[in-house]
Design a protein around this motif. Structure first.
Motif, mmCIF file in Angstrom:
data_model
loop_
_atom_site.group_PDB
_atom_site.id
_atom_site.type_symbol
_atom_site.label_atom_id
_atom_site.label_comp_id
_atom_site.label_asym_id
_atom_site.label_seq_id
_atom_site.Cartn_x
_atom_site.Cartn_y
_atom_site.Cartn_z
ATOM 1 N N CYS A 36 0.833 -1.204 0.000
ATOM 2 C CA CYS A 36 0.000 0.000 0.000
ATOM 3 C C CYS A 36 0.871 1.258 0.000
ATOM 4 N N HIS A 39 2.546 1.660 -3.408
ATOM 5 C CA HIS A 39 1.571 2.158 -4.390
ATOM 6 C C HIS A 39 1.352 3.652 -4.197
ATOM 7 N N GLN A 43 2.199 6.816 -6.896
ATOM 8 C CA GLN A 43 1.174 7.776 -7.274
ATOM 9 C C GLN A 43 1.514 9.183 -6.783
ATOM 10 N N SER A 105 -3.408 6.821 -11.303
ATOM 11 C CA SER A 105 -4.662 6.275 -10.789
ATOM 12 C C SER A 105 -5.790 7.265 -11.046
ATOM 13 N N GLN A 211 -7.304 6.589 0.318
ATOM 14 C CA GLN A 211 -8.069 5.364 0.079
ATOM 15 C C GLN A 211 -7.518 4.610 -1.118
ATOM 16 N N MET A 212 -7.091 5.338 -2.125
ATOM 17 C CA MET A 212 -6.441 4.733 -3.284
ATOM 18 C C MET A 212 -5.236 3.905 -2.864
ATOM 19 N N ASP A 215 -6.544 0.712 -1.176
ATOM 20 C CA ASP A 215 -7.223 -0.183 -2.101
ATOM 21 C C ASP A 215 -6.308 -0.711 -3.198
ATOM 22 N N LEU A 216 -5.122 -0.122 -3.322
ATOM 23 C CA LEU A 216 -4.206 -0.448 -4.433
ATOM 24 C C LEU A 216 -4.905 -0.214 -5.772
ATOM 25 N N SER A 217 -5.723 0.814 -5.824
ATOM 26 C CA SER A 217 -6.529 1.081 -7.018
ATOM 27 C C SER A 217 -5.838 2.077 -7.939
#
Length: 217
Positions: A36, A39, A43, A105, A211-212, A215-217
């Motif tokens: 996390c 990531h 980003q 993202s 939150q990104m 979530d690894l989004s």
């Protein structure tokens, strides 16, 4: 209460959700999964690139040389921070080529383009209001962690905490507050209401960025 303090106060749960987000809490106690954080770091590199584009609008929107000088100094400082960020990423196993090839993202796109839009369609007050949750919030978060003494002695994220709790970043945050307060001093109630909306939205975007990371989004 200064204008910036009013913006924070009136942001209410948006601000509280941001500075006390689960990502922040897990980072503070050292339980945030490594993936996390990695990531988030990738980003954040992309975020800083767009953030510097937004800061550059400060030169174009400047109404005098003092404002232009302040924008130039902020841009120079961020360019230096980006180089430090690249080095920090390397210590977490993320090389520069990986940063270059990382896709933005949805959370990063939404946040940074919102800030750029606020700056392009508004003046300096709108621009710096959109930038404020990041510039001020990170200092607040790190200071809370340090003063709360919740970080374990072996926290793998201590270097991140120390960076934003450090004198240099704390001073920069206070400068951001003073700059925004000065820009807003003579604004009307209608203008301040617009700024509150911008501040609220940017704060919500900060929470979405955390939150990104989770979530690894």
């Amino acid at each position: 209460m200064s204008i910036t303090q009013q913006l924070i106060h009136n942001a209410g749960t948006y601000w509280q959700d941001y500075i006390h987000h689960s990502f922040v809490q897990q980072l503070a106690n050292g339980t945030l999964p490594k993936a996390c954080f990695q990531h988030y770091l990738k980003q954040d590199y992309l975020f800083l690139f767009q953030y510097n584009r937004a800061l550059s609008l400060g030169l174009y929107k400047a109404e005098n040389f003092a404002q232009m000088k302040a924008a130039h100094e902020a841009i120079s400082a961020l360019l230096h921070e980006i180089q430090l960020h690249i080095q920090f990423c390397e210590s977490w196993g993320i090389d520069e080529q990986t940063l270059f090839s990382t896709e933005e993202s949805a959370a990063c796109v939404a946040y940074t383009r919102y800030v750029l839009d606020a700056g392009m369609t508004g003046g300096l007050a709108e621009l710096y209001t959109a930038l404020a949750p990041c510039a001020i919030g990170y200092a607040v978060i790190a200071k809370h962690i340090v003063e709360g003494d919740v970080s374990p002695a072996t926290n793998p994220y201590q270097a991140w905490i120390d960076t934003y709790a450090g004198e240099e970043f704390q001073t920069a945050a206070q400068h951001a507050i003073a700059t925004l307060d000065a820009l807003c001093a003579d604004l009307s109630e209608a203008q301040l209401t617009k700024l509150q909306s911008i501040f609220n939205t940017a704060t919500r975007m900060e929470s979405a960025f955390w939150q990104m990371g989770l979530d690894l989004s």
